[in-house]
Write an enzyme that holds these catalytic residues in place. Sequence first.
Site, short mmCIF file in Angstrom:
data_model
loop_
_atom_site.label_atom_id
_atom_site.label_comp_id
_atom_site.label_asym_id
_atom_site.label_seq_id
_atom_site.Cartn_x
_atom_site.Cartn_y
_atom_site.Cartn_z
N GLU A 113 12.86 -9.43 2.07
CA GLU A 113 12.06 -8.28 2.30
C GLU A 113 12.99 -6.94 2.08
OE1 GLU A 113 11.17 -8.89 6.64
OE2 GLU A 113 10.27 -6.66 6.53
N ARG B 107 13.22 4.67 12.55
CA ARG B 107 11.88 5.42 12.78
C ARG B 107 11.03 5.04 13.93
NH1 ARG B 107 9.16 4.90 6.81
NH2 ARG B 107 7.95 6.74 7.87
N ASP C 241 1.25 -15.68 6.12
CA ASP C 241 0.85 -17.12 6.02
C ASP C 241 0.99 -17.37 4.36
OD1 ASP C 241 0.34 -17.53 8.43
OD2 ASP C 241 -1.73 -17.11 8.76
N ARG D 124 5.23 11.97 -3.60
CA ARG D 124 5.18 12.60 -2.18
C ARG D 124 6.13 12.07 -1.41
NH1 ARG D 124 0.98 13.54 -4.70
NH2 ARG D 124 -1.21 13.73 -4.23
N TYR E 273 11.28 8.87 1.10
CA TYR E 273 11.32 7.79 0.05
C TYR E 273 11.98 8.13 -1.17
CZ TYR E 273 7.83 6.02 3.58
OH TYR E 273 7.33 5.53 5.00
N HIS F 179 12.75 -2.72 2.59
CA HIS F 179 12.19 -1.37 3.08
C HIS F 179 13.32 -0.32 2.31
CE1 HIS F 179 9.13 -3.48 5.12
NE2 HIS F 179 10.03 -4.09 5.75
N LEU F 180 12.61 0.92 1.81
CA LEU F 180 13.21 1.85 1.35
C LEU F 180 13.81 2.90 2.31
CD1 LEU F 180 10.26 3.06 -0.82
CD2 LEU F 180 12.51 2.49 -1.75
N SER F 181 13.21 2.97 3.65
CA SER F 181 13.60 3.65 4.78
C SER F 181 14.32 2.54 5.67
CB SER F 181 12.50 4.39 5.33
OG SER F 181 11.36 3.51 5.74
N ASN G 254 8.07 -5.64 -0.78
CA ASN G 254 7.96 -4.39 0.13
C ASN G 254 6.70 -4.27 0.55
OD1 ASN G 254 7.80 -2.13 1.66
ND2 ASN G 254 9.12 -0.79 0.28
N ARG H 63 7.28 0.59 13.66
CA ARG H 63 7.80 0.01 12.56
C ARG H 63 8.89 -0.97 12.81
NH1 ARG H 63 5.38 3.41 8.51
NH2 ARG H 63 5.22 5.73 9.43
N ALA I 171 2.96 -0.91 4.83
CA ALA I 171 2.60 -0.83 6.24
C ALA I 171 2.05 -2.10 6.62
CB ALA I 171 1.37 0.12 6.52
N PRO J 188 0.85 -1.23 -0.12
CA PRO J 188 -0.20 -0.07 -0.12
C PRO J 188 1.02 1.35 0.04
CG PRO J 188 -0.14 -1.13 2.11
CD PRO J 188 0.45 -2.07 1.18
N ASN J 189 0.39 2.19 -0.81
CA ASN J 189 1.13 3.64 -0.94
C ASN J 189 2.13 3.76 -1.83
OD1 ASN J 189 -1.19 5.12 0.74
ND2 ASN J 189 -0.59 4.04 2.48
N HIS K 121 3.96 -4.53 9.01
CA HIS K 121 3.82 -4.59 10.60
C HIS K 121 2.51 -5.10 11.06
CE1 HIS K 121 7.27 -1.89 9.53
NE2 HIS K 121 6.39 -1.09 9.07
O1 CA2 Z 1 10.47 2.04 4.29
C1 CA2 Z 1 9.64 1.45 3.45
O2 CA2 Z 1 9.85 0.85 2.42
C2 CA2 Z 1 8.27 0.96 4.22
O3 CA2 Z 1 8.05 -0.32 3.60
C3 CA2 Z 1 7.34 2.14 3.46
C4 CA2 Z 1 5.85 2.10 4.18
C5 CA2 Z 1 6.01 2.12 5.87
O4 CA2 Z 1 4.79 1.81 6.19
C6 CA2 Z 1 6.92 1.12 6.10
O5 CA2 Z 1 6.97 1.16 7.58
C7 CA2 Z 1 8.46 0.92 5.76
C8 CA2 Z 1 4.95 3.27 3.63
C9 CA2 Z 1 4.86 3.24 2.19
C10 CA2 Z 1 4.34 4.56 1.72
O6 CA2 Z 1 4.88 4.92 0.53
C11 CA2 Z 1 4.97 6.22 0.01
C12 CA2 Z 1 5.78 6.52 -1.01
C13 CA2 Z 1 5.97 7.82 -1.26
C14 CA2 Z 1 5.15 8.70 -0.70
C15 CA2 Z 1 4.04 8.44 0.20
C16 CA2 Z 1 4.09 7.22 0.67
#
Ligand code: CA2
Length: 150
Positions: free
Chosen positions: A100, A109, A89, A20, A25, A102-104, A76, A113, A79, A12-13, A82
């Site tokens: 797995e 954080r 499963d 954004r 990110y 994650h960008l961040s 990836n 997370r 959210a 998601p997202n 978590h």
């Molecule tokens: O760091 C990551 O890749 C995360 O999986 C990103 C998730 C966050 O909930 C995880 O804790 C860590 C959030 C993805 C949101 O992606 C966006 C990207 C650009 C702009 C807004 C949201």
Amino acid sequence: MADPTVMVLNGPNLNMLGKREPAIYGATTLADVERMLADAAKPLGLAVDCRQSNHEGELVTWCQQARETHAGLIINAGAYTHTSLALRDAVTAAELPLIEVHLSNIYARESFRHHSYLSPIAAGVICGLGVQGYVLALQAMAEIVKAHVA
Ligand code: CA2
């Protein structure tokens, strides 16, 4: 014979990537990442099947389907990392190697997370290296896939 295909799932997202919150990110879009991965896959002897969904059930269904057709999973889960026991499963049932991504750096954080439902079933976890993390994951997956078929 066709190159083994790795499924790359973004949750998601992540369709908002590059559009954004660039401070967290980065400025690269998801379409850019998918192109980078397709280019990186060829010399590794792999193909990639990149998909993104904002829906938990769709991600679960894709993991279930991958079992018969794909050689590994790079995920990836956003959210859902978590929160989603359902996704864990489905990955377990797929019986495919998981990396797995994650960008961040999720450990730098908020504490919510710091826990991942996927990490205990992953061959490896890459976080905090931005979009480069996907390419590193693909390189590592190439070694894992090679070892499985050897
Ligand atoms: O760091 C990551 O890749 C995360 O999986 C990103 C998730 C966050 O909930 C995880 O804790 C860590 C959030 C993805 C949101 O992606 C966006 C990207 C650009 C702009 C807004 C949201």
